[in-house]
Write an enzyme that holds these catalytic residues in place. Structure first.
Site, mmCIF file in Angstrom:
data_model
loop_
_atom_site.group_PDB
_atom_site.id
_atom_site.type_symbol
_atom_site.label_atom_id
_atom_site.label_comp_id
_atom_site.label_asym_id
_atom_site.label_seq_id
_atom_site.Cartn_x
_atom_site.Cartn_y
_atom_site.Cartn_z
ATOM 1 N N LYS A 30 -9.480 1.928 -1.944
ATOM 2 C CA LYS A 30 -9.730 1.417 -0.595
ATOM 3 C C LYS A 30 -11.076 1.889 -0.055
ATOM 4 C CE LYS A 30 -7.231 1.137 3.851
ATOM 5 N NZ LYS A 30 -5.970 1.557 4.504
ATOM 6 N N GLU A 78 0.855 -1.196 0.000
ATOM 7 C CA GLU A 78 0.000 0.000 0.000
ATOM 8 C C GLU A 78 0.888 1.243 0.000
ATOM 9 O OE1 GLU A 78 -3.370 1.820 3.101
ATOM 10 O OE2 GLU A 78 -1.767 0.520 3.843
ATOM 11 N N CYS A 113 -4.936 -3.089 2.825
ATOM 12 C CA CYS A 113 -4.736 -2.971 4.262
ATOM 13 C C CYS A 113 -5.977 -3.282 5.087
ATOM 14 C CB CYS A 113 -4.177 -1.589 4.585
ATOM 15 S SG CYS A 113 -3.423 -1.487 6.241
#
Length: 355
Positions: free
Chosen positions: A128, A47, A203
């Site tokens: 995300k 990330e 994540c």
């Protein structure tokens, strides 16, 4: 039918606030070559791979904030990052890489792309969805902040699985126009025989089973996830008791492995997770633990350090079939009529108190 190829997690060690992008880019390219030398066909980077994890800092200057972002809709064409993609195309390797995206309309996302080395272009993008932390910094001077809600907008692309081209030799392709029914595979007989079905997350998304299940319902065979995870962040920590730095680091690594192993098992898929690790600015600890997990939930390869390291393993997507056709045969066993709360309710609503 075996559907084998090698994948790699390209873990990146400490990147400081003052580290030039060009320096980090050279490290990424070095890891790419190291993975290539071991036969990897797909390399997964972390990330926000091109910089330090800047959402930990409180910034107000627009110019300072903008400097952390890649601008435009295609990072493979960005002057700051183009050389990594060019190298992947030259080597014929696919890559997943995370970055801070500032779109042409000015919206900011924590994003990643899947780039096909064979085709020389981005074939899928993910933004995300589950942004952790807070919008405002904690009052404590020495707090470890997670300000993604301050700098990013929640992703708007959903969890879309896609086919990754040219990774598996002899993969079944879509019937061409003019083929007879006998010549073309039916939908039933084509399952598990085509190009790999891939999903991406970033994540914190890995902690939410809804993300995995949406991908699982699309037949995902390989989930890719880059992450930056604190080893010690007491203001963000969910425990009510005091724990030491060492205990927090151990717990963080355990929870990372738990999410990757459990969700890979429950969706009968492989996963590759890649860390940005080490001590950024010599004071912000990030865990390693980059790993490759099989559809039974076993770790088949794992990073041994918190520095720059390549983790490689050969996977066979045929191994996904056992779970998808037996224990987690969704079509036979799911009961969607009982799952209404998952999509209709966000927060917790407890039952009424007893009299």
């Amino acid at each position: 039918m075996p559907r084998k190829f090698k994948v790699a997690a390209a873990q990146v060690g400490a990147v400081h606030k003052w580290t030039p992008r060009s320096s980090t880019l050279k490290r990424l390219i070095g890891l790419l070559h190291a993975a290539h030398s071991q036969g990897a066909r797909l390399v997964v980077f972390p990330e926000c791979a091109f910089t330090t994890f800047f959402p930990r800092y409180t910034m107000s200057s627009p110019a300072e904030i903008e400097a952390w972002f890649e601008h435009g809709d295609d990072p493979s064409q960005s002057p700051n990052t183009k050389s990594l993609f060019d190298e992947a195309r030259e080597l014929g390797i696919d890559i997943y890489v995370g970055y801070a995206e500032r779109t042409s309309d000015g919206t900011s996302y924590n994003s990643c792309v899947y780039y096909s080395g064979a085709l020389g272009k981005v074939v899928s993008k993910y933004r995300k969805v589950h942004l952790p932390g807070t919008k405002e910094p904690f009052p404590e001077k020495d707090a470890v902040n997670q300000l993604e809600k301050r700098y990013f907008t929640p992703g708007n692309l959903g969890f879309r699985a896609f086919r990754a081209p040219d990774l598996v030799a002899g993969a079944l392709k879509k019937a061409k126009s003019g083929e007879t029914e006998a010549e073309a595979e039916t939908t039933t007989t084509s399952v598990g025989k085509g190009d790999p079905v891939v999903g991406m997350m970033i994540c914190n998304d890995r902690r939410w089973p809804e993300a995995w299940r949406v991908l699982g319902l699309q037949g995902v065979e390989l989930v890719l996830c880059g992450f930056n995870t604190n080893s010690y962040a007491p203001q963000l920590w969910g425990s009510r008791k005091e724990i030491t730095v060492e205990e927090a680091d151990k717990e963080s690594r355990f929870h990372h492995a738990l999410t990757m192993q459990a969700n890979s098992y429950m969706n009968a898929c492989f996963s590759v997770s890649t860390a940005r690790a080490g001590w950024d600015d010599n004071k912000f600890g990030l865990i390693g633990g980059s790993s490759i997990v099989d559809p039974q939930g076993h770790i088949v390869a794992e990073a041994k350090t918190d520095g720059d390291e390549v983790v490689v393993a050969e996977i066979d997507l045929e191994d996904c079939r056992q779970g998808k056709e037996k224990t987690f045969d969704f079509a036979r066993h799911r009961r969607v009529e009982t799952y209404g709360l998952i999509a209709s309710q966000t927060g917790v609503e407890e039952p009424p108190l007893l009299e």
